[in-house]
Design a protein around this motif. Structure first.
Motif, mmCIF file in Angstrom:
data_model
loop_
_atom_site.group_PDB
_atom_site.id
_atom_site.type_symbol
_atom_site.label_atom_id
_atom_site.label_comp_id
_atom_site.label_asym_id
_atom_site.label_seq_id
_atom_site.Cartn_x
_atom_site.Cartn_y
_atom_site.Cartn_z
ATOM 1 N N ASN A 218 -11.229 0.131 -8.349
ATOM 2 C CA ASN A 218 -10.188 0.056 -9.364
ATOM 3 C C ASN A 218 -10.785 0.420 -10.720
ATOM 4 O O ASN A 218 -10.200 0.206 -11.752
ATOM 5 C CB ASN A 218 -9.542 -1.340 -9.410
ATOM 6 N N MET B 111 -2.976 3.546 -2.467
ATOM 7 C CA MET B 111 -3.136 2.587 -3.558
ATOM 8 C C MET B 111 -2.343 1.319 -3.326
ATOM 9 O O MET B 111 -1.305 1.338 -2.675
ATOM 10 C CB MET B 111 -2.653 3.211 -4.869
ATOM 11 N N SER C 136 -7.585 1.519 -5.447
ATOM 12 C CA SER C 136 -7.406 2.650 -4.535
ATOM 13 C C SER C 136 -8.432 2.610 -3.408
ATOM 14 O O SER C 136 -9.587 2.217 -3.616
ATOM 15 C CB SER C 136 -7.449 3.994 -5.270
ATOM 16 N N TRP D 295 0.853 -1.195 0.000
ATOM 17 C CA TRP D 295 0.000 0.000 0.000
ATOM 18 C C TRP D 295 0.888 1.242 0.000
ATOM 19 O O TRP D 295 1.850 1.319 0.738
ATOM 20 C CB TRP D 295 -0.916 0.020 1.229
ATOM 21 N N GLU E 216 1.106 5.806 -0.716
ATOM 22 C CA GLU E 216 0.355 7.047 -0.921
ATOM 23 C C GLU E 216 0.672 7.659 -2.279
ATOM 24 O O GLU E 216 0.123 8.699 -2.648
ATOM 25 C CB GLU E 216 0.641 8.024 0.212
ATOM 26 N N LEU F 92 0.158 7.993 -5.952
ATOM 27 C CA LEU F 92 -0.975 7.641 -6.801
ATOM 28 C C LEU F 92 -0.551 7.506 -8.264
ATOM 29 O O LEU F 92 0.323 8.221 -8.726
ATOM 30 C CB LEU F 92 -2.064 8.718 -6.722
ATOM 31 N N ILE G 255 -6.100 9.215 -0.146
ATOM 32 C CA ILE G 255 -6.164 7.999 -0.966
ATOM 33 C C ILE G 255 -4.875 7.205 -0.799
ATOM 34 O O ILE G 255 -3.795 7.777 -0.747
ATOM 35 C CB ILE G 255 -6.333 8.357 -2.468
ATOM 36 N N SER H 61 -9.736 6.323 -11.975
ATOM 37 C CA SER H 61 -8.375 6.729 -11.641
ATOM 38 C C SER H 61 -8.381 7.658 -10.427
ATOM 39 O O SER H 61 -9.129 8.633 -10.398
ATOM 40 C CB SER H 61 -7.769 7.459 -12.840
ATOM 41 N N PRO H 62 -7.549 7.352 -9.406
ATOM 42 C CA PRO H 62 -7.556 8.174 -8.186
ATOM 43 C C PRO H 62 -7.003 9.580 -8.433
ATOM 44 O O PRO H 62 -7.209 10.488 -7.645
ATOM 45 C CB PRO H 62 -6.641 7.398 -7.236
ATOM 46 N N ILE I 23 -10.220 5.053 -0.794
ATOM 47 C CA ILE I 23 -10.467 6.493 -0.694
ATOM 48 C C ILE I 23 -11.183 6.781 0.610
ATOM 49 O O ILE I 23 -12.140 6.088 0.969
ATOM 50 C CB ILE I 23 -11.380 6.948 -1.862
#
Length: 544
Positions: free
Chosen positions: A437, A417, A422, A113, A115, A117, A415, A440-441, A424
């Motif tokens: 998914n 990823m 992602s 995971w 941050e 993006l 967010i 797009s974040p 949120i």
């Protein structure tokens, strides 16, 4: 003021163009009459511009496209939206440890995971969209209904009902007044019960009464005693099949299978679809008028019904029925754990759409990392609301699931990823969490509200709100037209409910066909026509 208005309009245009696919306008729901104007979900009163109707880009406050003089319809809508999203995306379980299965900071890092993006692109939908066959402009309500319940299906009901009556009388003594039912009578029988979806009467038998719900124009087609006899013996599967015989729904399974087949053959849904439990419970107004004795008499529903629904039209593409309290051993009943059960239901509903790049919206009970990951391997992309109470949070970083100590600002989002998935956390009078998914974040969206202007949000949140507000409205409107006759037996409840869904689907196909341009029936008129055609009453003017 004008300047500000113009700016909001251009933002609205941009948001609107993203939802071109939600194309069925307000009038699809039939009546643009009074019945919808006092409903905070609707704007069908005369001065609303229903051609410009779009699925609103805000789940909670959906007024942005009406003229200001209409605003008074909507003041109580805020509560519903907030409440709906609030309890599901709310801050429940906000203990420092986070929900069970969630990962600490270091575990989350190990699991990948981050941050940082990155863009996500969903490949184009590789299926056509819309009705699969062209119906002639002369097609009747019955023609559309028979796409789902054809003559051979009705003939099967005739055969099974007669077999059951014969067996029943062999066992319990002969029934003087009985003669085998015919296909024409079976159609009429379906017509009588269906009429309770247009005239909301508690008992189908009141058609023959002299009371408020009597309906002399159709009562003449069959005597009440004959109707009651058919009702007594009515069956779709007269005898328990020898193999797999303890499956709870055996009495209706073949019908559900053929319905499923015909739903898939007649209509191809848009790329965006939603999995949920539609509103099928009692009409609250009706319940309020019941005496306590009547209420006690009405048994609790023993099944739950889930659907996969096209978000552009509301067409229900697939139904999954799950029996509660362990009737039948279909594997699902043994799962006491809800998220596990719901993810199985989700897999059942999506078995026909792998490989098509569909986008599926889900509620909190279905949303989970493991299910979404499994779906992505089948080219099914997801966007789901996540709740720390109702969702399976296994494998998600705790830091995103608990509320920070610093107060959040409206419209703020964080967010994280992992691969293309992602997670949120978005704040709007409460934290809302989404797992997606499908969007797009890095892309931004807006939820436009009249009072507080635009609230920024990630695109996934905007899309979820737009598509779900459409489905909420659709269900709100269409559940009014469910067959109201309430039998005691579970299989019969499932049967009439699935007939109701088939009629709503038939109306959608009618709306999308050339036949609609000829008569322009509302949903209520379509229901009336269908009843008269099933009963073979040969007048052609719609009864008001």
């Amino acid at each position: 003021m004008a300047e500000c208005g113009r700016k909001a309009l251009s933002l609205l245009e941009a948001a609107r163009s993203r939802y071109e696919s939600l194309q069925i306008s307000d009038d699809v729901f039939g009546e643009s009459g009074d019945d919808s104007s006092d409903n905070p979900f609707y704007s069908t009163s005369g001065d609303s511009d229903s051609d410009n109707y779009i699925a609103e880009v805000g789940e909670e406050d959906q007024q942005q496209q009406q003229p200001p003089q209409q605003q008074h319809h909507h003041h109580h809508h805020q509560k519903r939206g907030d409440k709906e999203s609030g309890h599901s995306g709310g801050t429940g379980g906000g203990s420092a440890a986070g929900p069970p299965g969630s990962l600490s900071r270091s575990q989350a890092e190990e699991e990948g995971w981050t941050e940082t993006l990155q863009d996500v692109t969903v490949p184009p939908y590789n299926d056509t969209y819309g009705p699969a066959q062209k119906m002639p402009a002369t097609a009747t309500a019955l023609d559309f209904f028979q796409l789902f319940v054809p003559d051979n299906c009705i003939q099967n009901m005739v055969t099974q009902t007669n077999m059951y009556a014969k067996k029943f009388q062999e066992r319990f003594g002969s029934d003087e007044g009985w003669r085998p039912v015919t296909a024409q009578e079976m159609k009429a029988f379906l017509g009588f019960v269906t009429s309770t979806s247009v005239h909301r009467c508690e008992s189908v038998l009141s058609i023959w009464s002299s009371g408020f719900f009597s309906n002399q124009s159709i009562a003449l087609k069959m005597s009440q005693s004959r109707f009651e006899k058919i009702l007594k013996y009515f069956h779709i599967v007269a005898f328990r099949p020898s193999q797999g015989s303890n499956q709870g729904l055996y009495k209706i399974q073949p019908f559900l299978d053929s319905l499923q087949q015909s739903f898939s053959c007649t209509f191809r849904p848009s790329q965006t679809q939603v999995l949920h439990e539609p509103l099928i419970d009692e009409d609250p107004v009706f319940i309020a008028t019941c005496t306590e004795r009547e209420l006690r008499k009405r048994k609790k529903r023993k099944f739950s019904l889930w659907v996969r629904q096209c978000t552009s039209t509301g067409f229900i593409c697939q139904i999954a029925v799950h029996l509660k309290d362990g009737q039948g051993t279909d594997g699902l009943a043994t799962l006491k754990n809800k998220p596990q059960l719901h993810s199985l239901v989700a897999k059942q509903l999506c078995q026909n759409i792998s490989g098509k790049n569909a986008i599926i919206f889900t509620g909190p009970s279905i949303t989970s990392l493991s299910l979404f990951t499994e779906f992505s391997k089948q080219d099914i992309y997801c966007c789901g609301l996540l709740s720390t109470r109702k969702s399976d949070c296994t494998g998600l970083p705790q830091s995103m699931l608990v509320c920070g100590s610093t107060p959040a600002q409206r419209g703020q989002s964080r967010i994280m990823m992992k691969g293309s998935m992602s997670l949120i956390s978005w704040y709007n009078k409460g934290h809302f969490r989404f797992l997606a998914n499908a969007y797009s974040p890095t892309k931004k969206g807006l939820i436009i509200k009249r009072k507080s202007g635009e609230i920024p949000c990630p695109l996934a949140v905007e899309a979820f709100a737009a598509h779900l507000s459409y489905i909420c409205k659709y269900d709100d409107k269409y559940s009014k037209y469910f067959i109201f006759h309430k039998p005691n037996k579970t299989w019969q409840q499932v049967f009439w409910l699935s007939i109701s869904i088939a009629i709503n689907n038939a109306y959608i196909l009618y709306k999308m066909s050339d036949a609609y341009t000829v008569k322009r029936y509302s949903r209520a008129q379509f229901g009336e026509r269908l009843v008269r055609e099933l009963l073979d009453l040969d007048d052609c003017s719609p009864t008001q």
